[in-house]
Design a protein around this motif. Structure first.
Motif, PDB file in Angstrom:
ATOM      1  N   ARG A   8       0.866  -1.190   0.000  1.00  0.00           N
ATOM      2  CA  ARG A   8       0.000   0.000   0.000  1.00  0.00           C
ATOM      3  C   ARG A   8       0.894   1.229   0.000  1.00  0.00           C
ATOM      4  N   MET A   9       0.619   2.154  -0.901  1.00  0.00           N
ATOM      5  CA  MET A   9       1.390   3.399  -1.006  1.00  0.00           C
ATOM      6  C   MET A   9       0.428   4.569  -0.882  1.00  0.00           C
ATOM      7  N   GLU A  10       0.680   5.377   0.115  1.00  0.00           N
ATOM      8  CA  GLU A  10      -0.195   6.508   0.412  1.00  0.00           C
ATOM      9  C   GLU A  10       0.124   7.706  -0.480  1.00  0.00           C
ATOM     10  N   ARG A  11      -0.805   8.617  -0.504  1.00  0.00           N
ATOM     11  CA  ARG A  11      -0.657   9.859  -1.266  1.00  0.00           C
ATOM     12  C   ARG A  11       0.656  10.553  -0.895  1.00  0.00           C
ATOM     13  N   GLY A  12       1.391  11.003  -1.904  1.00  0.00           N
ATOM     14  CA  GLY A  12       2.657  11.691  -1.686  1.00  0.00           C
ATOM     15  C   GLY A  12       3.876  10.793  -1.819  1.00  0.00           C
ATOM     16  N   THR A  13       3.689   9.480  -1.838  1.00  0.00           N
ATOM     17  CA  THR A  13       4.810   8.545  -1.959  1.00  0.00           C
ATOM     18  C   THR A  13       5.454   8.686  -3.339  1.00  0.00           C
ATOM     19  N   VAL A  14       6.774   8.759  -3.375  1.00  0.00           N
ATOM     20  CA  VAL A  14       7.501   8.798  -4.645  1.00  0.00           C
ATOM     21  C   VAL A  14       7.632   7.359  -5.137  1.00  0.00           C
ATOM     22  N   VAL A  15       7.259   7.141  -6.396  1.00  0.00           N
ATOM     23  CA  VAL A  15       7.255   5.789  -6.965  1.00  0.00           C
ATOM     24  C   VAL A  15       8.029   5.741  -8.277  1.00  0.00           C
ATOM     25  N   MET A  16       8.360   4.508  -8.679  1.00  0.00           N
ATOM     26  CA  MET A  16       8.997   4.278  -9.966  1.00  0.00           C
ATOM     27  C   MET A  16       8.109   3.331 -10.770  1.00  0.00           C
ATOM     28  N   VAL A  17       7.926   3.639 -12.049  1.00  0.00           N
ATOM     29  CA  VAL A  17       7.130   2.799 -12.943  1.00  0.00           C
ATOM     30  C   VAL A  17       7.948   1.550 -13.291  1.00  0.00           C
ATOM     31  N   VAL A  18       7.355   0.368 -13.063  1.00  0.00           N
ATOM     32  CA  VAL A  18       8.035  -0.881 -13.417  1.00  0.00           C
ATOM     33  C   VAL A  18       7.361  -1.589 -14.594  1.00  0.00           C
ATOM     34  N   GLU A  19       6.123  -1.195 -14.891  1.00  0.00           N
ATOM     35  CA  GLU A  19       5.426  -1.747 -16.058  1.00  0.00           C
ATOM     36  C   GLU A  19       4.377  -0.757 -16.522  1.00  0.00           C
ATOM     37  N   HIS A  20       4.181  -0.668 -17.838  1.00  0.00           N
ATOM     38  CA  HIS A  20       3.193   0.244 -18.423  1.00  0.00           C
ATOM     39  C   HIS A  20       2.276  -0.552 -19.327  1.00  0.00           C
ATOM     40  N   LEU A  21       0.980  -0.427 -19.083  1.00  0.00           N
ATOM     41  CA  LEU A  21      -0.023  -1.043 -19.955  1.00  0.00           C
ATOM     42  C   LEU A  21      -0.764   0.085 -20.647  1.00  0.00           C
ATOM     43  N   PRO A  22      -0.439   0.321 -21.909  1.00  0.00           N
ATOM     44  CA  PRO A  22      -1.073   1.435 -22.624  1.00  0.00           C
ATOM     45  C   PRO A  22      -2.589   1.303 -22.629  1.00  0.00           C
ATOM     46  N   PRO A  23      -3.322   2.392 -22.609  1.00  0.00           N
ATOM     47  CA  PRO A  23      -2.758   3.725 -22.695  1.00  0.00           C
ATOM     48  C   PRO A  23      -2.455   4.375 -21.346  1.00  0.00           C
ATOM     49  N   ARG A  24      -3.183   4.056 -20.254  1.00  0.00           N
ATOM     50  CA  ARG A  24      -3.073   4.882 -19.036  1.00  0.00           C
ATOM     51  C   ARG A  24      -2.908   4.082 -17.747  1.00  0.00           C
ATOM     52  N   THR A  25      -2.355   2.896 -17.792  1.00  0.00           N
ATOM     53  CA  THR A  25      -2.187   2.091 -16.585  1.00  0.00           C
ATOM     54  C   THR A  25      -0.720   1.785 -16.347  1.00  0.00           C
ATOM     55  N   VAL A  26      -0.306   1.911 -15.081  1.00  0.00           N
ATOM     56  CA  VAL A  26       1.075   1.595 -14.715  1.00  0.00           C
ATOM     57  C   VAL A  26       1.092   0.741 -13.448  1.00  0.00           C
ATOM     58  N   TYR A  27       2.142  -0.038 -13.330  1.00  0.00           N
ATOM     59  CA  TYR A  27       2.438  -0.777 -12.102  1.00  0.00           C
ATOM     60  C   TYR A  27       3.663  -0.115 -11.506  1.00  0.00           C
ATOM     61  N   VAL A  28       3.602   0.178 -10.199  1.00  0.00           N
ATOM     62  CA  VAL A  28       4.650   0.976  -9.571  1.00  0.00           C
ATOM     63  C   VAL A  28       5.166   0.316  -8.297  1.00  0.00           C
ATOM     64  N   GLU A  29       6.353   0.754  -7.894  1.00  0.00           N
ATOM     65  CA  GLU A  29       6.899   0.374  -6.592  1.00  0.00           C
ATOM     66  C   GLU A  29       7.467   1.632  -5.947  1.00  0.00           C
ATOM     67  N   ALA A  30       7.532   1.640  -4.622  1.00  0.00           N
ATOM     68  CA  ALA A  30       8.072   2.795  -3.916  1.00  0.00           C
ATOM     69  C   ALA A  30       9.518   3.004  -4.334  1.00  0.00           C
ATOM     70  N   ALA A  31       9.880   4.245  -4.594  1.00  0.00           N
ATOM     71  CA  ALA A  31      11.238   4.557  -5.054  1.00  0.00           C
ATOM     72  C   ALA A  31      12.232   4.527  -3.905  1.00  0.00           C
ATOM     73  N   TYR A  32      11.767   4.769  -2.691  1.00  0.00           N
ATOM     74  CA  TYR A  32      12.637   4.818  -1.519  1.00  0.00           C
ATOM     75  C   TYR A  32      12.057   3.971  -0.418  1.00  0.00           C
ATOM     76  N   ASP A  33      12.915   3.361   0.393  1.00  0.00           N
ATOM     77  CA  ASP A  33      12.432   2.639   1.575  1.00  0.00           C
ATOM     78  C   ASP A  33      11.944   3.649   2.596  1.00  0.00           C
ATOM     79  N   SER A  34      10.882   3.285   3.306  1.00  0.00           N
ATOM     80  CA  SER A  34      10.357   4.230   4.299  1.00  0.00           C
ATOM     81  C   SER A  34      10.819   3.890   5.690  1.00  0.00           C
TER      82      SER A  34
END
Length: 72
Positions: free
Chosen positions: A46-72
């Motif tokens: 679960r990633m709350e609002r404001g979390t910096v993320v990195m895109v690891v997969e893109h499903l065109p046109p507007r869907t992405v799978y993400v992971e947190a860019a930094y450990d919290s």
């Protein structure tokens, strides 16, 4: 924009991303910033609002799978 060019881009959660939720992230792309529907890459984090993320997969046109860019 093709899948390969989206992978690795950084963004910020604007609507909570998590299991059972359709989240939202904003990503700087094509000289601007665009919103994408987002899901956690591992299916359980679960990633709350404001979390910096990195895109690891893109499903065109507007869907992405993400992971947190930094450990919290």
């Amino acid at each position: 924009m093709d899948d390969a060019s989206m992978v690795g881009l950084m963004g910020r959660v604007t609507g909570t991303v998590g299991p059972g939720l359709v989240g939202e992230v904003i990503v700087r792309v094509r000289g601007g910033a665009e919103h994408f529907l987002a899901y956690p890459a591992d299916g359980k984090t679960r990633m709350e609002r404001g979390t910096v993320v990195m895109v690891v997969e893109h499903l065109p046109p507007r869907t992405v799978y993400v992971e947190a860019a930094y450990d919290s």
